[in-house]
Design a protein around this motif. Sequence first.
Motif, PDB file in Angstrom:
ATOM      1  N   ALA A  33      64.634   3.127  27.880  1.00 37.37           N
ATOM      2  CA  ALA A  33      65.126   3.136  29.257  1.00 37.37           C
ATOM      3  C   ALA A  33      66.645   3.050  29.304  1.00 37.37           C
ATOM      4  O   ALA A  33      67.315   3.866  29.946  1.00 37.37           O
ATOM      5  N   ALA A  34      67.191   2.082  28.583  1.00 39.15           N
ATOM      6  CA  ALA A  34      68.642   1.903  28.613  1.00 39.15           C
ATOM      7  C   ALA A  34      69.352   3.119  28.040  1.00 39.15           C
ATOM      8  O   ALA A  34      70.332   3.605  28.599  1.00 39.15           O
ATOM      9  N   ALA A  35      68.803   3.657  26.935  1.00 36.87           N
ATOM     10  CA  ALA A  35      69.453   4.802  26.306  1.00 36.87           C
ATOM     11  C   ALA A  35      69.423   6.015  27.234  1.00 36.87           C
ATOM     12  O   ALA A  35      70.372   6.784  27.293  1.00 36.87           O
ATOM     13  N   MET A  36      68.317   6.172  27.979  1.00 31.80           N
ATOM     14  CA  MET A  36      68.210   7.317  28.885  1.00 31.80           C
ATOM     15  C   MET A  36      69.291   7.249  29.964  1.00 31.80           C
ATOM     16  O   MET A  36      69.981   8.221  30.237  1.00 31.80           O
ATOM     17  N   VAL A  37      69.409   6.056  30.573  1.00 31.88           N
ATOM     18  CA  VAL A  37      70.428   5.895  31.622  1.00 31.88           C
ATOM     19  C   VAL A  37      71.815   6.145  31.043  1.00 31.88           C
ATOM     20  O   VAL A  37      72.636   6.854  31.622  1.00 31.88           O
ATOM     21  N   TRP A  87      72.469   9.890  30.613  1.00 31.57           N
ATOM     22  CA  TRP A  87      72.884  10.597  31.843  1.00 31.57           C
ATOM     23  C   TRP A  87      74.361  10.371  32.084  1.00 31.57           C
ATOM     24  O   TRP A  87      75.116  11.273  32.391  1.00 31.57           O
ATOM     25  N   GLU A  88      74.738   9.100  31.930  1.00 34.16           N
ATOM     26  CA  GLU A  88      76.128   8.737  32.160  1.00 34.16           C
ATOM     27  C   GLU A  88      77.044   9.496  31.207  1.00 34.16           C
ATOM     28  O   GLU A  88      78.058  10.056  31.609  1.00 34.16           O
ATOM     29  N   ALA A  89      76.637   9.550  29.931  1.00 27.91           N
ATOM     30  CA  ALA A  89      77.473  10.212  28.931  1.00 27.91           C
ATOM     31  C   ALA A  89      77.633  11.685  29.264  1.00 27.91           C
ATOM     32  O   ALA A  89      78.709  12.260  29.122  1.00 27.91           O
ATOM     33  N   LYS A  90      76.534  12.292  29.745  1.00 26.99           N
ATOM     34  CA  LYS A  90      76.600  13.712  30.093  1.00 26.99           C
ATOM     35  C   LYS A  90      77.603  13.930  31.211  1.00 26.99           C
ATOM     36  O   LYS A  90      78.419  14.840  31.174  1.00 26.99           O
ATOM     37  N   GLN A 134      76.299  12.769  19.886  1.00 29.33           N
ATOM     38  CA  GLN A 134      77.245  12.318  20.899  1.00 29.33           C
ATOM     39  C   GLN A 134      77.027  10.839  21.139  1.00 29.33           C
ATOM     40  O   GLN A 134      75.901  10.354  21.085  1.00 29.33           O
ATOM     41  N   ILE A 135      78.127  10.148  21.436  1.00 32.45           N
ATOM     42  CA  ILE A 135      78.006   8.728  21.756  1.00 32.45           C
ATOM     43  C   ILE A 135      77.525   8.600  23.189  1.00 32.45           C
ATOM     44  O   ILE A 135      78.098   9.211  24.090  1.00 32.45           O
ATOM     45  N   VAL A 136      76.449   7.839  23.415  1.00 33.06           N
ATOM     46  CA  VAL A 136      75.989   7.648  24.790  1.00 33.06           C
ATOM     47  C   VAL A 136      76.326   6.260  25.317  1.00 33.06           C
ATOM     48  O   VAL A 136      76.374   6.046  26.514  1.00 33.06           O
ATOM     49  N   ASP A 137      76.552   5.315  24.424  1.00 33.98           N
ATOM     50  CA  ASP A 137      76.996   4.003  24.918  1.00 33.98           C
ATOM     51  C   ASP A 137      77.963   3.433  23.889  1.00 33.98           C
ATOM     52  O   ASP A 137      77.788   3.620  22.701  1.00 33.98           O
TER      53      ASP A 137
END
Lengths: 277, 168
Positions: free
Chosen positions: A46-50, A53-56, A115-118
């Motif tokens: 869940a956290a990674a998905m959110v 989106w933010e990273a995109k 890609q870094i997402v968080d």
Amino acid sequence: MHDFIERITAYVHWALFLLLEVLSGFLLFQYNHYQGSVWFTQANTAAAMVHEWEAKALSYLRMPAENAALVRRNIILQNKLDILRHELALTRADSSSTHNPQEEVLRNMTLIPAQIVDNSVRKRDNMLVINAGSNDGVAPEMGVVSGTGVVGIVSAVTQHHSLVMSILNSHSSISCRLRGTEYFGYLKWKGGKPLRAYMDDVPRHAHIQKGDVIETSGFSSVFPAGIFLGKVAEIKNSSDGLAYELEILLSTDIANLRHVNVISNQNKAEIDSLLTQ
Amino acid sequence: MIISTLKRLVWALLLLLIQVLILDQVHPWGYGAPLICSLIVITLPMGTSRSAALLWGFGTGLIADIFAGTAGISSAALTFIAFIQPPLLEVMAPRDSEEELRPSFSTMGRWNYLQFIALLLLLHHIIYFALEGFSYFFIEDIAISMGVSYAASLLLIILAEHVRNPKK
């Protein structure tokens, strides 16, 4: 009896308070070593998905700067390629040997783009989440690099994401050396500024100057030798006064990073099995 | 009752999204990051049962923790201020206030509410940074991070409160 119940319920919030604080403490000690539990970290689905989106969304905003950096990098590489080609031509001309050890090293490495997402840089133990996981061939203990140098080491993986221990983590310790010499040590981050790290145990007889390059030593199976880490910014005495402690200006600004590569070393299992024997 | 709880839930989610998606990525001068999710606890209305307040605090902290990778830190800090908030509100709210007073600049008075926010926010920051920097030996860095973060959070919260409750 009624009185008794009333008296108990009047204090129930104290009990709840203590319970919740103890629970928080449990979480704090149990799950801050990350590897223990993937589900309770930023790498959980869940956290990674959110975060993804933010990273995109953010990657569009940061594109101009990224592009500029890539172009600059491209030019440098092109330049290097020209020089190397020239040198190769020279060595071929006067020697029949075309054996190139560097090529040999890289042949066994596969780079997995991600890609870094968080990302975080302000904590004592910073971690990154990247969008490549076990399905892409990432496994724990693999090295992560960017165009400007070392980023960190994979510490846990899920199917589509991985948690990476950043070099900006108090538990991170990367085997490094001074370029062109045999002096090696461990690169450690002690908190505070995200571009400052330290290399300990450099002998006093070593000739070091500000601006000398620090690179990976290749002693561990995680990173091949010669990957850029940073430059010497300050030469200090170690706490016991017996050696130098070098303050290193890191080459990679983790705070402004988006694209990274995971180094998948196919020889790693082999090297590790040798080390444990 | 249900509607006000739902409203509160939406407000909490919005604040958490802002915290997780924007503020956790912002580091003024490389130090700290504003922490505004405590506003969820700060604005709990008068008459909220103390247990409910504690659960709000813990729940908010837990979500913030999962997204920021700070297991237990926010939940401990927010549970603590949720424990302090109800009695502090009793003391600082005006005498003749209505029963379900919802803390804001207009209901508590400008100066009173500012003190109320500043105090709870300070407690939150002290606990958060103390726990985060548990074995940190750069005490100066923690202090600077905390100061920067505290100032930024306070500013943002005052702004947010003005946006949410514009003067009539």
